[in-house]
Scaffold this active site. Sequence first.
Site, PDB file in Angstrom:
ATOM      1  N   ASP A   1      -0.787   5.185   2.315  1.00 60.84           N
ATOM      2  CA  ASP A   1      -0.596   6.469   1.623  1.00 60.84           C
ATOM      3  C   ASP A   1      -0.569   6.346   0.100  1.00 60.84           C
ATOM      4  O   ASP A   1      -1.168   7.156  -0.614  1.00 60.84           O
ATOM      5  CB  ASP A   1       0.664   7.183   2.135  1.00 60.84           C
ATOM      6  CG  ASP A   1       1.929   6.341   2.032  1.00 60.84           C
ATOM      7  OD1 ASP A   1       1.825   5.116   1.833  1.00 60.84           O
ATOM      8  OD2 ASP A   1       3.032   6.907   2.150  1.00 60.84           O
ATOM      9  N   GLN A  60      -0.169   4.018   7.503  1.00 61.74           N
ATOM     10  CA  GLN A  60      -1.203   4.566   6.626  1.00 61.74           C
ATOM     11  C   GLN A  60      -1.037   4.049   5.195  1.00 61.74           C
ATOM     12  O   GLN A  60       0.085   3.957   4.690  1.00 61.74           O
ATOM     13  CB  GLN A  60      -1.156   6.102   6.596  1.00 61.74           C
ATOM     14  CG  GLN A  60      -2.415   6.689   5.966  1.00 61.74           C
ATOM     15  CD  GLN A  60      -2.202   8.014   5.258  1.00 61.74           C
ATOM     16  OE1 GLN A  60      -1.104   8.360   4.848  1.00 61.74           O
ATOM     17  NE2 GLN A  60      -3.278   8.756   5.107  1.00 61.74           N
ATOM     18  N   HIS A  68       0.779  -1.249   0.000  1.00 63.24           N
ATOM     19  CA  HIS A  68       0.000   0.000   0.000  1.00 63.24           C
ATOM     20  C   HIS A  68       0.812   1.302   0.000  1.00 63.24           C
ATOM     21  O   HIS A  68       0.240   2.371  -0.049  1.00 63.24           O
ATOM     22  CB  HIS A  68      -1.007  -0.013   1.175  1.00 63.24           C
ATOM     23  CG  HIS A  68      -0.363  -0.123   2.522  1.00 63.24           C
ATOM     24  ND1 HIS A  68      -1.059   0.114   3.683  1.00 63.24           N
ATOM     25  CD2 HIS A  68       0.907  -0.442   2.908  1.00 63.24           C
ATOM     26  CE1 HIS A  68      -0.256  -0.061   4.722  1.00 63.24           C
ATOM     27  NE2 HIS A  68       0.932  -0.409   4.274  1.00 63.24           N
ATOM     28  N   HIS A  69       2.145   1.181   0.111  1.00 62.89           N
ATOM     29  CA  HIS A  69       2.953   2.415   0.088  1.00 62.89           C
ATOM     30  C   HIS A  69       3.447   2.794  -1.306  1.00 62.89           C
ATOM     31  O   HIS A  69       4.013   3.876  -1.473  1.00 62.89           O
ATOM     32  CB  HIS A  69       4.166   2.286   1.017  1.00 62.89           C
ATOM     33  CG  HIS A  69       3.821   2.096   2.460  1.00 62.89           C
ATOM     34  ND1 HIS A  69       2.972   2.952   3.136  1.00 62.89           N
ATOM     35  CD2 HIS A  69       4.193   1.150   3.363  1.00 62.89           C
ATOM     36  CE1 HIS A  69       2.848   2.531   4.395  1.00 62.89           C
ATOM     37  NE2 HIS A  69       3.574   1.443   4.556  1.00 62.89           N
ATOM     38  N   ALA A  70       3.290   1.901  -2.275  1.00 66.58           N
ATOM     39  CA  ALA A  70       3.794   2.216  -3.622  1.00 66.58           C
ATOM     40  C   ALA A  70       2.949   3.326  -4.245  1.00 66.58           C
ATOM     41  O   ALA A  70       1.717   3.276  -4.217  1.00 66.58           O
ATOM     42  CB  ALA A  70       3.767   0.972  -4.499  1.00 66.58           C
TER      43      ALA A  70
END
Length: 297
Positions: A161, A159, A118-120
């Site tokens: 992000d 998060q 989920h950070h990519a």
Amino acid sequence: MKKIVFSKAYTARLPGHVFRADKFEAALRLLVKEGAVSRGEVLAPALPSRQDLLLAHTPGWVKKNLEFNFSKEDSSAAELKITRQVVRAHLMNAGGTLAAAELALKNGVGINCGGGSHHAFRDRGAGFCLINDIALVVKKLLKERRIKRALVIDLDAHQGDGTAAILKGERRAFTFSMHNQEIYPERKERSSLDIGLKPGTGDRTYLAVLRAELPRLLDRFRPDFSLYVAGADVYRGDLLGGFKLTLGGIKKRDAFVLAECRRRGVPVTVTLSGGYAKKFADTVRIHADTVKAALNC
Ligand SMILES: [Zn+2]
């Protein structure tokens, strides 16, 4: 029946890294050993197509991944030494979440024994992530008009992000992130709904907030598809997450999310995401329990 998606290619070697990519394989091995999963129930994913990757990422970033042409800065941004094996692992994980989404649409639940990057971001890797499998699946299913409204339930301690940034402005997608407000990423993006909790949050508060928010959200947004990012790093023994949830608390979290979706007939795609427990076996246990909960719902 195939229920769970996994590929040996997920296991990239990252010597000395806090992210142990072999945790997914270890979780699956534990599930087989305990009789919760038979090898026949495991589906091997395919690599995502260039077209699919372009739904969530810029042409430049897709090219770098497919042609293995990274700069030193790319590795430092991802906080990961990007090797060919690492790229293949990340691409395959995205293929795995796509395959799990297909299972979810068919059977109500689909599990990727991996995924949750989920950070990519659209144009770069970040936080051990190269390809945002979450945003990719949502974009693809919306584009193909297979679904009308997608809900991302991101309960990793960090998060979501990258997901929030990629899906920003997409009104048919709702990004919900509940995370530790004091940890990575330093600069938070704006999800459709962010709930930043204090470091040290334990079972009671965490579950109370989740129980107050998720049902309301499901009833208001009325998704016909959901993606659950079931990070194991909310665990009290985690090196990075900073929360204090117990193994029992995490089981309750998973059961609640799955039950609330299923009760409303919303298909759920489960991804495992982060998990950096001091004891490797704890991360493996949590991931395996999440898969078990999904298989039983
Ligand atoms: Zn995390």
